[in-house]
Design an enzyme around this catalytic site. Sequence first.
Site, short mmCIF file in Angstrom:
data_model
loop_
_atom_site.label_atom_id
_atom_site.label_comp_id
_atom_site.label_asym_id
_atom_site.label_seq_id
_atom_site.Cartn_x
_atom_site.Cartn_y
_atom_site.Cartn_z
CE LYS A 79 66.66 47.29 50.89
NZ LYS A 79 65.26 47.15 50.48
CG ASN A 80 63.86 48.13 54.02
OD1 ASN A 80 64.16 48.24 52.84
ND2 ASN A 80 63.61 46.96 54.59
CB CYS A 95 59.28 39.41 44.27
SG CYS A 95 59.30 39.23 46.01
CG ASP A 120 64.22 42.14 55.43
OD1 ASP A 120 63.58 41.33 54.74
OD2 ASP A 120 64.04 43.37 55.35
NE ARG A 134 57.59 41.55 49.30
CZ ARG A 134 58.75 42.18 49.43
NH1 ARG A 134 59.79 41.77 48.72
NH2 ARG A 134 58.88 43.20 50.23
NE ARG A 164 66.43 45.19 45.26
CZ ARG A 164 65.63 44.43 46.01
NH1 ARG A 164 65.57 43.15 45.83
NH2 ARG A 164 64.87 45.00 46.94
C1 UD1 Z 1 59.04 45.54 53.97
C2 UD1 Z 1 60.53 45.63 53.73
C3 UD1 Z 1 61.11 44.24 53.53
C4 UD1 Z 1 60.73 43.34 54.69
C5 UD1 Z 1 59.24 43.38 54.96
C6 UD1 Z 1 58.83 42.63 56.22
C7 UD1 Z 1 60.79 47.80 52.68
C8 UD1 Z 1 61.10 48.57 51.46
N1 UD1 Z 1 60.76 46.47 52.56
O1 UD1 Z 1 58.46 44.98 52.81
O2 UD1 Z 1 62.52 44.36 53.45
O3 UD1 Z 1 61.10 42.01 54.39
O4 UD1 Z 1 58.79 44.74 55.11
O5 UD1 Z 1 59.53 43.11 57.31
O6 UD1 Z 1 60.62 48.35 53.75
N2 UD1 Z 1 50.76 41.96 52.75
C9 UD1 Z 1 49.49 41.76 52.26
N3 UD1 Z 1 48.89 42.80 51.60
C10 UD1 Z 1 49.49 44.01 51.44
C11 UD1 Z 1 50.79 44.19 51.95
C12 UD1 Z 1 51.39 43.15 52.61
O7 UD1 Z 1 48.92 40.68 52.39
O8 UD1 Z 1 48.90 44.89 50.85
C13 UD1 Z 1 51.44 40.84 53.46
C14 UD1 Z 1 52.70 40.38 52.73
O9 UD1 Z 1 52.42 39.44 51.72
C15 UD1 Z 1 53.50 39.78 53.87
C16 UD1 Z 1 53.13 40.68 55.06
O10 UD1 Z 1 51.93 41.34 54.68
O11 UD1 Z 1 53.08 38.47 54.12
C17 UD1 Z 1 54.15 41.70 55.45
O12 UD1 Z 1 54.61 42.36 54.28
P1 UD1 Z 1 55.00 43.91 54.29
O13 UD1 Z 1 55.27 44.35 55.68
O14 UD1 Z 1 54.01 44.67 53.50
O15 UD1 Z 1 56.36 43.89 53.48
P2 UD1 Z 1 56.88 45.09 52.58
O16 UD1 Z 1 56.38 46.37 53.14
O17 UD1 Z 1 56.65 44.78 51.15
#
Ligand code: UD1
Length: 423
Positions: free
Chosen positions: A22-23, A116, A304, A121, A396
């Site tokens: 999915k990701n 969420c 995850d 996030r 999902r």
């Molecule tokens: C993706 C995955 C999700 C997985 C996560 C971590 C998808 C669609 N989803 O989510 O299933 O759990 O990676 O492996 O691929 N952060 C910030 N600022 C930002 C972005 C992130 O502070 O702009 C922080 C987040 O709060 C978190 C960390 O970075 O603590 C990692 O998050 P991130 O890798 O961005 O997760 P997603 O990409 O949302």
Amino acid sequence: MDRIVITGGNRLRGEVRISGAKNSALPILASTILGGGECVITNVPRVADVLTMGKLLGIFGATVSHEGNRAVIKADIINSTEAPYDLVKTMRASVLTLGPLVARWGEAKVSLPGGCAIGSRPVNLHLAGLAKLGADISLEHGYITAKAKRLKGARIYCDTPTVTGTENLMMAASLAEGTTVLENAAKEPEIVDLADFLCKRGARIEGAGTDVLTIEGVRELQGGEHEVIPDRIEAGTFLAAGAMTRGDVTITHCRPAHLEAILMKLREAGAEVSVEKERVRITAPKRLKGTDIRTLPYPGFPTDMQAQMAALMCLAEGTSIVTETVFESRFMHVEELRRMGADIRVEGNRLVVTGRRSLTGAPVMASDLRASAGLILAGLAADGMTEVQRVYHLDRGYERIEEKLRALGAKIERQKPSAATVR
Ligand code: UD1
């Protein structure tokens, strides 16, 4: 609302085919709007998030056809650059359209994803990176607006490695003028998969899978064909299910190299794991042992898989400490597991789990995608009946999960609201 009813206690046995990730499918589908021509994507899992991404591309004006696990997308012209709140609120990954929209179409208006169940996030790093590439970013009325005539390559340092942030910036930089260097990039296999697809279409990306990406911008991308990599989290979930039920499960069509941290922990817990080219067999002849786990960005142990492994530790011998370092409050499954008799408590960003000999089935509520998977696993191993409510979270990200588990010998069924028995 659908619910899943499980009568626990059956040892799972047999083979299960792992679906596409999915990701990986989500950013790959979002990236189709970066260029004209036909994009043919195979091994696309039919899960709710993927269908939502398809709807979003349709709203932009792309033509999307989805047959089985094959999606064909054409985005020669689009007629909207707005990702509306109604869709974004059901899927945070909609934010992956921000980079492609502004890079190819000069503007994007994407609803800011809300809070969420697993923490706040933010998307600040996506926005800071796009601003570095020259986009004019504003936040108004709950929407992010990004505008740029043509993005310009830049040096970007990510404070935290972010998966979708890296993907967004990699897609945007592919069409920027000049070179972008993205430092402290995320290294997940899904990022490599996206980079492979973009390169097939004419992008010039080096370093995917390392923490420094170098992207030489090109004028345009063409269509292309691509097969999505197997889902490492679905794979890990079925392996954990096999181990927890002391079964004998073989997952097929998987990439063992992407599963190393998970396999290591399952072995440490006492499961027997044998690996072949695209298959992994797990057996758990005796009671599992408690094992400490710390979630980390790839190649560390995936957040995850945290809920599923926490469920597994509830039945393992001894005490396990599960430390969550990626998301701030990803412990919504804990109270539900306690309702099933688990000895588990939260201490800051840690779970202290003392394994019990058995769990007892109970009605429980799913709160997010992976928490739902943890509850399903607990239900498979518990004595008696477990009823998991709010399974739309599960839908999902898991393709035909109850069908796949049934084929392994689980007693599991989905009840539609009208057919649901009132107990
Ligand atoms: C993706 C995955 C999700 C997985 C996560 C971590 C998808 C669609 N989803 O989510 O299933 O759990 O990676 O492996 O691929 N952060 C910030 N600022 C930002 C972005 C992130 O502070 O702009 C922080 C987040 O709060 C978190 C960390 O970075 O603590 C990692 O998050 P991130 O890798 O961005 O997760 P997603 O990409 O949302």
